[in-house]
Design a protein around this motif. Structure first.
Motif, mmCIF file in Angstrom:
data_model
loop_
_atom_site.group_PDB
_atom_site.id
_atom_site.type_symbol
_atom_site.label_atom_id
_atom_site.label_comp_id
_atom_site.label_asym_id
_atom_site.label_seq_id
_atom_site.Cartn_x
_atom_site.Cartn_y
_atom_site.Cartn_z
ATOM 1 N N GLU A 1 0.773 -1.239 0.000
ATOM 2 C CA GLU A 1 0.000 0.000 0.000
ATOM 3 C C GLU A 1 0.804 1.289 0.000
ATOM 4 O OE1 GLU A 1 -1.587 -1.811 3.251
ATOM 5 O OE2 GLU A 1 -3.666 -1.872 2.591
ATOM 6 N N ASP B 1 -5.566 5.251 -0.657
ATOM 7 C CA ASP B 1 -6.055 5.972 0.525
ATOM 8 C C ASP B 1 -5.304 7.269 0.787
ATOM 9 O OD1 ASP B 1 -7.950 4.028 1.171
ATOM 10 O OD2 ASP B 1 -6.474 2.851 2.292
ATOM 11 N N ASN B 2 -4.751 7.849 -0.241
ATOM 12 C CA ASN B 2 -3.923 9.027 -0.034
ATOM 13 C C ASN B 2 -4.364 10.090 -1.029
ATOM 14 O OD1 ASN B 2 -1.539 10.780 0.157
ATOM 15 N ND2 ASN B 2 -0.644 9.041 1.245
ATOM 16 N N PHE C 1 -9.907 1.399 10.584
ATOM 17 C CA PHE C 1 -8.596 0.856 10.199
ATOM 18 C C PHE C 1 -8.219 -0.232 11.207
ATOM 19 C CE2 PHE C 1 -4.825 1.740 7.490
ATOM 20 C CZ PHE C 1 -4.004 0.729 8.009
ATOM 21 N N TRP D 1 -3.760 7.581 6.932
ATOM 22 C CA TRP D 1 -5.122 7.253 6.503
ATOM 23 C C TRP D 1 -6.119 8.194 7.173
ATOM 24 C CZ3 TRP D 1 -9.292 5.266 9.412
ATOM 25 C CH2 TRP D 1 -10.349 4.729 8.667
ATOM 26 N N HIS E 1 -5.910 11.814 5.803
ATOM 27 C CA HIS E 1 -6.500 11.989 4.474
ATOM 28 C C HIS E 1 -8.015 11.879 4.501
ATOM 29 C CE1 HIS E 1 -2.815 12.492 2.115
ATOM 30 N NE2 HIS E 1 -2.288 11.946 3.193
ATOM 31 N N LEU E 2 -8.503 11.065 5.444
ATOM 32 C CA LEU E 2 -9.942 10.981 5.654
ATOM 33 C C LEU E 2 -10.467 12.355 6.103
ATOM 34 C CD1 LEU E 2 -11.801 8.461 5.607
ATOM 35 C CD2 LEU E 2 -11.459 8.277 8.077
#
Ligand code: ZN
Ligand code: ZN
Ligand code: FE
Length: 755
Positions: free
Chosen positions: A248, A297-298, A613, A626, A629-630
């Motif tokens: 990832e 996820d970025n 997560f 994560w 960025h969320l």
């Protein structure tokens, strides 16, 4: 009219960058006589002529220097004329031990690029074209002084044409040590399976064809091998992830020009300048396009521009416009830089190897900078920056600081100049530990220092491999220093702030505390001169399972939530915590293998776990990234409380609010945002009250890996500005553990002066 003379000393990056020929031309232009030479301290100039010409020379020296030079200091002293009849460049002479600055590697210059694509030029399409204004430096230097026999090009004898240029002071390649041409220099070739394609043009074309077909090609660069594939081909990207065991972690991209970079990421004038600078770092900035698999996820992408002639040739031959270009290694081992090592390690990963004959003297990963509210910040300092000095420290004795175990770098202080090594990597990998030892001895060899003369500085953590290695060295003296104090010290060292007191905030994943606990949410008051005192911290939690907890956010969640009521239903929706969580609770209940911590990184992990997560992390900081960025996708919301009682920043209410909102089905992006806002406000409140209580504080200092979080930095900047005249963050070195070695060296300075 009377004759006058000056002896002039120039210091900074003035060797290997065309400085002497520049001085030569300047002296002739002003009708001056004398000489110029390189020595262990920089450049020395003897000038004789009319006073007005001498003045004119000195003014131009500062203003017109060659593009790659960086003058730090010029000192001119009046002297008695010696009656010289011309101006000459004379032989370098050797100093007791060198303290001069070695130039970092430089991206190919405009003049060389023009020649590279000029069919009439004798270096047309030659991938090793370079000149005194550009090309390899640190990556080819074997020793000082910087002369051809001390570089990895020494085995290639120059042809008459190259020789002529090399000896002509008016030529752009005068004393360009790694100069070469297709007649006399190293070449590129392609290896596929058992076959070797020696024709250079055909080799580059074939590599391009393979890339366009979705294949993975290992490409030898300046400081090591890259793995390349088409970034717009999800299948190729996926294949690279599978073969490289990198599930990832984001991949870096290379695009042909600034225009293409603008289409991929949001740039500012500052980041554009960095992208096109001769250091050519990877710039991390918000993405404008989604490229499947490149950065899962970025919301950022890491982009760089071509910096070797070969990169330009690949694009000119039609390589895909968005190339994944990632350090060639398996998972987080150091970048491969020797040919045999690359062939062995990348077997089964790369479909072909585009290899060059010029050896690489030492490995150098690509550097990474990131855009933030405080301007561009260094994330990984390596190629293009190392080994330029990062600070000047008030100390004469040599110091060697070995850094921390994650994102390791070393710093060597010679006569007050702090030289920071390139990025080494995570020392838990055996290969990286070897690289660490290699880098240490490499630095000592270049600066001709013996271990017996040195003060060796290491982290307080007794189990760090870097600490153990430092202690095994026969140094004159050993010093162990606290991790988070080193973080704060690194910021002050960069700024040359020695006596002023600051409020230091160090938030990161983990570091060994003075009390043996795992620290990572710390407030200090002090200065480099007087040292630092811990004055507050994040509330203590218990971390079940120790180091493993850093890989499993649910383990951190168990520890941080322990004592906050019945937790067994967290295995139910919406949380769905796995079995591992219950096992962690079991450890806490029995009180075995639990470790006290004040780590802010683990608090991020706990919140990430509560928001979904719940799997294992595949790289350091993944859950926190994560979460950031969320949060960046949500609008500003009312923040969660994080009360401060004067000594402790208490996260309990905040975590209960997260659980409550999650149960009520609130959008996890909003929860993540409220968490970030709460943390920022909590830090602000604490900083303000601590500064009031302790008085005489000139600035608030933020350091540690947590402050790579750009959302948190933005919010902190907004709320700290009203209470603090100055907010200082790391800019020259990373705020993550890559900056620790500088902080250690700076802290050691005051211990040495005090003793
Ligand atoms: Zn050039
Ligand atoms: Zn030649
Ligand atoms: Fe740290």
């Amino acid at each position: 009219m009377s004759l006058e003379a000056r002896r002039i000393r120039v210091q900074g990056i003035v060797q290997g960058v065309g400085f002497r020929p520049f001085v030569y031309r300047l002296a002739r232009r002003h009708g001056l006589k004398g000489w110029v030479l390189n020595d262990g301290e920089g450049v020395e100039i003897w000038l004789e002529g009319q006073a007005s010409d001498l003045e004119g020379f000195l003014a131009a020296l500062f203003e017109e220097g060659p593009p790659a030079a960086q003058i730090v200091r010029i000192q001119a002293h009046a002297a008695v004329p010696g009656g010289y009849s011309d101006f000459r460049i004379i032989e370098s002479h050797k100093h007791k031990h060198p303290v001069t600055q070695i130039s970092p590697d430089l991206g190919v210059c405009e003049d060389c690029l023009r020649e590279l694509f000029d069919p009439a030029d004798r270096r047309y399409r030659y991938p090793y074209i370079n000149c005194t204004n550009c090309g390899p430096r640190y990556s080819v230097i074997l020793g000082l002084p910087y002369d051809r026999p001390n570089t990895t090009v020494r085995t290639w004898e120059m042809c008459p044409a190259c020789e002529r240029e090399y000896h002509d002071p008016l030529n752009r390649r005068f004393h360009a040590q790694p100069t070469a041409c297709p007649v006399c220099g190293p070449r590129y070739f392609l290896r596929t399976g058992g076959a070797e394609l020696r024709d250079e043009v055909a080799a580059i074309r074939e590599a391009v064809r393979l890339l366009r077909e979705g294949k993975i090609v290992a490409v030898k660069g300046l400081g090591g091998y890259h793995l390349a594939c088409d970034g717009e081909d999800p299948k190729a990207v996926q294949a690279l992830r599978e073969r490289k065991f990198r599930k990832e972690k984001p991949f870096a991209l290379m695009v042909p020009d600034l225009q293409a970079a603008r289409a991929l990421i949001e740039l500012t004038p500052e980041t554009e300048a960095l992208l096109t600078s001769s250091a050519r770092p990877i710039v991390l900035a918000p993405a404008r396009r989604h490229l499947p698999g490149v950065a899962p996820d970025n919301r950022d992408l890491g982009v760089m521009l071509p910096y070797t002639p070969l990169h330009h040739l690949l694009f000119a031959e039609g390589a895909p416009d968005v190339l994944v270009l990632t350090s060639a290694n398996r998972s987080s081992e150091p970048i491969a830089y020797r040919d045999d090592e690359a062939l062995k390690q990348l077997w089964g990963i790369a479909d072909a190897f585009l290899m060059g004959e010029r050896p690489i003297a030492r490995r150098l990963d690509d550097s990474v900078v990131q855009q933030s509210a405080f301007g561009p910040l260094m994330v990984r300092r390596s190629r293009g920056y190392a080994p330029a000095p990062v600070a000047t420290l008030p100390v004469q004795e040599p110091i060697l600081a070995v850094g921390a175990d994650l994102k390791n770098t070393l710093t060597l202080v010679v006569e007050g100049q702090a030289f920071m090594s390139q990025f080494v990597g995570d020392l838990e990998h055996y290969e990286a530990l070897l690289a660490h030892q290699e880098t240490l001895h490499d630095l000592l060899r270049i600066y001709e220092l013996d271990l017996q003369q040195l003060t060796a500085v290491h982290d307080l953590h007794p189990e760090y491999r870097s600490s153990q290695h430092a202690l095994s060295l026969p140094a004159r003296r050993h010093l162990a220093l606290q991790h988070h104090q080193a973080h704060v010290a690194s910021v002050l060292a960069e700024r040359g702030v020695y006596h002023e007191r600051v409020l230091g905030v160090a938030f990161d994943g983990s570091g060994y505390g003075e009390d043996g606990a795992i620290w990572g949410g710390e407030f200090f008051v002090g200065s480099l001169a007087e040292g630092f005192r811990r004055v507050a911290h994040l509330r203590r939690a218990l971390l079940p399972g120790g180091d493993a907890a850093a890989h499993f956010p649910v383990q951190a969640a168990a520890g941080f939530l322990w004592g906050l009521g019945d937790l067994s239903d967290l295995t139910q929706p919406p949380f769905c915590f796995p079995e591992r969580f219950l096992k962690a609770l079991e450890l806490l209940r029995k009180g075995v293998r639990t470790f006290p911590t004040t780590s802010a990184g683990r608090l991020f992990d706990a919140v990430a776990a509560l928001l979904g997560f719940t799997q294992e992390m595949t790289f350091e900081g993944q859950a926190a990234i994560w979460l950031e960025h969320l949060a960046r996708t949500a609008p500003p919301v009312e923040v969660y409380p994080l009360p401060f009682d004067g000594e402790v920043l208490d996260f309990r209410e905040l975590l209960l609010a997260v659980i409550r909102d999650r149960r009520q089905g609130r959008d996890i992006r909003e929860i993540a945002r409220a968490f970030h806002g709460g943390l920022a406000e909590g830090i602000c409140t604490a900083a303000r009250r601590l500064a009031q209580r302790h008085g005489g504080v000139v600035a608030v200092v933020l350091s540690g890996g947590v402050f790579q979080n750009t959302l948190l930095l933005n919010e902190l900047r907004a709320c700290l500005t009203s209470s603090f005249p100055q907010i200082w963050v790391n800019q020259v070195v990373p705020s993550n553990d890559g900056g620790i070695s500088l902080g250690q060296a700076a802290l050691a300075t005051s211990s040495l002066r005090g003793s």
